[in-house]
Design an enzyme around this catalytic site. Structure first.
Site, PDB file in Angstrom:
ATOM      1  N   ARG A 102       0.882  -1.180   0.000  1.00  0.00           N
ATOM      2  CA  ARG A 102       0.000   0.000   0.000  1.00  0.00           C
ATOM      3  C   ARG A 102       0.908   1.213   0.000  1.00  0.00           C
ATOM      4  O   ARG A 102       1.701   1.406   0.932  1.00  0.00           O
ATOM      5  CB  ARG A 102      -0.894  -0.006   1.241  1.00  0.00           C
ATOM      6  CG  ARG A 102      -1.576   1.335   1.469  1.00  0.00           C
ATOM      7  CD  ARG A 102      -2.665   1.282   2.499  1.00  0.00           C
ATOM      8  NE  ARG A 102      -3.813   0.561   1.995  1.00  0.00           N
ATOM      9  CZ  ARG A 102      -5.025   0.582   2.558  1.00  0.00           C
ATOM     10  NH1 ARG A 102      -5.229   1.291   3.666  1.00  0.00           N
ATOM     11  NH2 ARG A 102      -6.020  -0.090   2.049  1.00  0.00           N
ATOM     12  N   HIS A 129      -7.489   0.856  -6.186  1.00  0.00           N
ATOM     13  CA  HIS A 129      -7.674   0.010  -4.999  1.00  0.00           C
ATOM     14  C   HIS A 129      -8.398  -1.270  -5.447  1.00  0.00           C
ATOM     15  O   HIS A 129      -9.562  -1.500  -5.105  1.00  0.00           O
ATOM     16  CB  HIS A 129      -8.481   0.774  -3.947  1.00  0.00           C
ATOM     17  CG  HIS A 129      -8.449   0.163  -2.579  1.00  0.00           C
ATOM     18  ND1 HIS A 129      -7.651  -0.926  -2.251  1.00  0.00           N
ATOM     19  CD2 HIS A 129      -9.129   0.478  -1.428  1.00  0.00           C
ATOM     20  CE1 HIS A 129      -7.836  -1.235  -0.973  1.00  0.00           C
ATOM     21  NE2 HIS A 129      -8.725  -0.400  -0.464  1.00  0.00           N
ATOM     22  N   GLN A 132     -10.163  -3.992  -3.013  1.00  0.00           N
ATOM     23  CA  GLN A 132     -11.436  -3.554  -2.438  1.00  0.00           C
ATOM     24  C   GLN A 132     -12.580  -3.788  -3.424  1.00  0.00           C
ATOM     25  O   GLN A 132     -13.646  -4.271  -3.052  1.00  0.00           O
ATOM     26  CB  GLN A 132     -11.366  -2.068  -2.059  1.00  0.00           C
ATOM     27  CG  GLN A 132     -12.657  -1.535  -1.489  1.00  0.00           C
ATOM     28  CD  GLN A 132     -12.993  -2.137  -0.139  1.00  0.00           C
ATOM     29  OE1 GLN A 132     -12.177  -2.101   0.766  1.00  0.00           O
ATOM     30  NE2 GLN A 132     -14.181  -2.718   0.006  1.00  0.00           N
ATOM     31  N   ASP A 219     -17.315   7.064  -1.097  1.00  0.00           N
ATOM     32  CA  ASP A 219     -16.041   6.978  -0.370  1.00  0.00           C
ATOM     33  C   ASP A 219     -15.780   8.368   0.208  1.00  0.00           C
ATOM     34  O   ASP A 219     -16.456   9.348  -0.149  1.00  0.00           O
ATOM     35  CB  ASP A 219     -14.934   6.547  -1.355  1.00  0.00           C
ATOM     36  CG  ASP A 219     -13.603   6.224  -0.679  1.00  0.00           C
ATOM     37  OD1 ASP A 219     -13.566   6.123   0.569  1.00  0.00           O
ATOM     38  OD2 ASP A 219     -12.595   6.074  -1.400  1.00  0.00           O
ATOM     39  N   CYS A 259     -16.293   1.506   1.018  1.00  0.00           N
ATOM     40  CA  CYS A 259     -15.097   0.685   1.310  1.00  0.00           C
ATOM     41  C   CYS A 259     -14.631   0.829   2.750  1.00  0.00           C
ATOM     42  O   CYS A 259     -13.917  -0.036   3.242  1.00  0.00           O
ATOM     43  CB  CYS A 259     -13.983   1.031   0.343  1.00  0.00           C
ATOM     44  SG  CYS A 259     -13.397   2.738   0.448  1.00  0.00           S
ATOM     45  N   ARG A 287     -13.340  -8.785   1.952  1.00  0.00           N
ATOM     46  CA  ARG A 287     -11.918  -8.562   1.668  1.00  0.00           C
ATOM     47  C   ARG A 287     -11.130  -9.826   1.982  1.00  0.00           C
ATOM     48  O   ARG A 287     -10.243 -10.223   1.237  1.00  0.00           O
ATOM     49  CB  ARG A 287     -11.365  -7.398   2.529  1.00  0.00           C
ATOM     50  CG  ARG A 287     -11.906  -6.026   2.199  1.00  0.00           C
ATOM     51  CD  ARG A 287     -11.458  -5.537   0.841  1.00  0.00           C
ATOM     52  NE  ARG A 287     -10.002  -5.450   0.712  1.00  0.00           N
ATOM     53  CZ  ARG A 287      -9.261  -4.431   1.146  1.00  0.00           C
ATOM     54  NH1 ARG A 287      -9.821  -3.376   1.703  1.00  0.00           N
ATOM     55  NH2 ARG A 287      -7.941  -4.422   0.976  1.00  0.00           N
TER      56      ARG A 287
END
Ligand code: CP
Ligand code: NVA
Length: 301
Positions: A102, A129, A132, A219, A259, A287
């Site tokens: 990440r 991402h 996700q 988000d 998310c 996830r």
């Protein structure tokens, strides 16, 4: 340099591979799955940004599949003191069986993948991402029976999540409607590429995007690394809250996705995130299942 399989973006897997991955994730999710495809394998997890879900789900997932995961804060490894990514890639390839990273700049993960001889998995960059969105797609399949003929709405920032939704829509062929304020639209190249593959609409009006949609997604307004823009973004995103009034314009069986982490009262109302249409906890749990399937696909020999 090598031809190792990586997962930096959703199109790194073919459409049949994505469908197989979701089937495997569903199988792994069912009680009684006891295979250990990662026995004796170690995943290194490099984090240059904070994480709850990504860190815990990868670590637990590796363990459940018989493997091991190593948390590597970029602040504590030599990468954080300037050791080149290409050197880190080759050194870690001698110890590990996979790297999840990440970080900020997407070019950094591409460089890592170019020089690693083991699979590299994108655990979030400023651009994408993808893990996700794999979890989100599994959630849609569980809640709505699949994405064929479905409309997914995105309300808010044209960020790493929005870009990954564009890639997912292009790969799987569902309709995606994005509502983003001017100046906060998704990556232009990703938008144009996926527009040629499926129906994509970009508007500044959340109502236009959400009308009749089957999944409504949002988000945070300021992503990690954009904290100093918080106030300016809060002004730009006025009117972009997903509240019950907006959800009521979606399909009556619509689900709400986020998310996480979420800012209640900004991009989503308390009533929506805690309401009956919300699938955010399933999404977070998924996830674990999709990433187990991903690790088994890329790392098992
Ligand atoms: N959704 C997500 O990636 O959460 P974390 O930042 O907690 O990993
Ligand atoms: N867009 C958010 C997602 C967090 C999981 C960020 O990049 O901070």
């Amino acid at each position: 340099m090598s031809s190792t399989r990586h997962f930096l973006a959703i199109p790194d897997l073919s459409r049949p591979e994505l469908l197989t991955l979701f089937d495997l994730a569903s199988r792994m999710k069912r009680p009684g799955y006891a295979d250990k495809p990662l026995a004796g394998k170690t995943l290194g997890m490099i984090f240059a940004k904070s994480s709850t879900r990504t860190r815990v789900s990868f670590e637990v997932g590796a363990f459940q599949l018989g493997g091991h995961a190593l948390f590597l804060s970029s602040r504590d490894i030599q990468l954080g003191r300037g050791e080149p990514i290409r050197d880190t890639a080759r050194v870690l390839s001698g110890y590990l069986d996979g790297i999840m990273i990440r970080t900020f700049d997407h070019a950094d993960i591409e460089e890592l993948a170019r020089f690693a001889s083991i699979p590299v998995i994108n655990g979030l960059t400023d651009l994408l991402h993808p893990c996700q969105v794999l979890a989100d797609l599994l959630t849609i399949r569980e809640s709505l029976g699949g994405w064929e003929g479905k409309v997914v709405a995105w309300v808010g920032d044209g960020n790493n999540m929005a870009n990954s939704w564009l890639n997912a829509a292009g790969m799987l062929g569902f309709e995606l409607r994005l509502a983003c304020p001017a100046g906060y639209t998704p990556n232009q190249e990703i938008l144009e590429r996926n527009r040629k593959l499926t129906k994509v609409t970009l508007t500044a009006d959340p109502r236009e995007a959400v009308r009749g949609a089957h999944a409504v997604n949002t988000d945070v307004w300021a992503s990690m690394g954009q904290e100093q823009e918080q106030e300016e973004r809060a002004r730009a995103f006025q009117g972009y809250i997903v509240d019950q009034a907006l959800m009521d314009t979606a399909d009556k069986g619509a689900i709400f996705l986020h998310c996480l982490p979420a800012h209640r009262g900004e991009e989503v109302s308390e009533a929506v995130i805690e309401g009956e249409q919300s699938r955010v906890w399933n999404q977070a749990e998924n996830r674990l299942h999709v990433q187990k399937a991903l690790m088994a696909t890329l790392m098992a020999t």
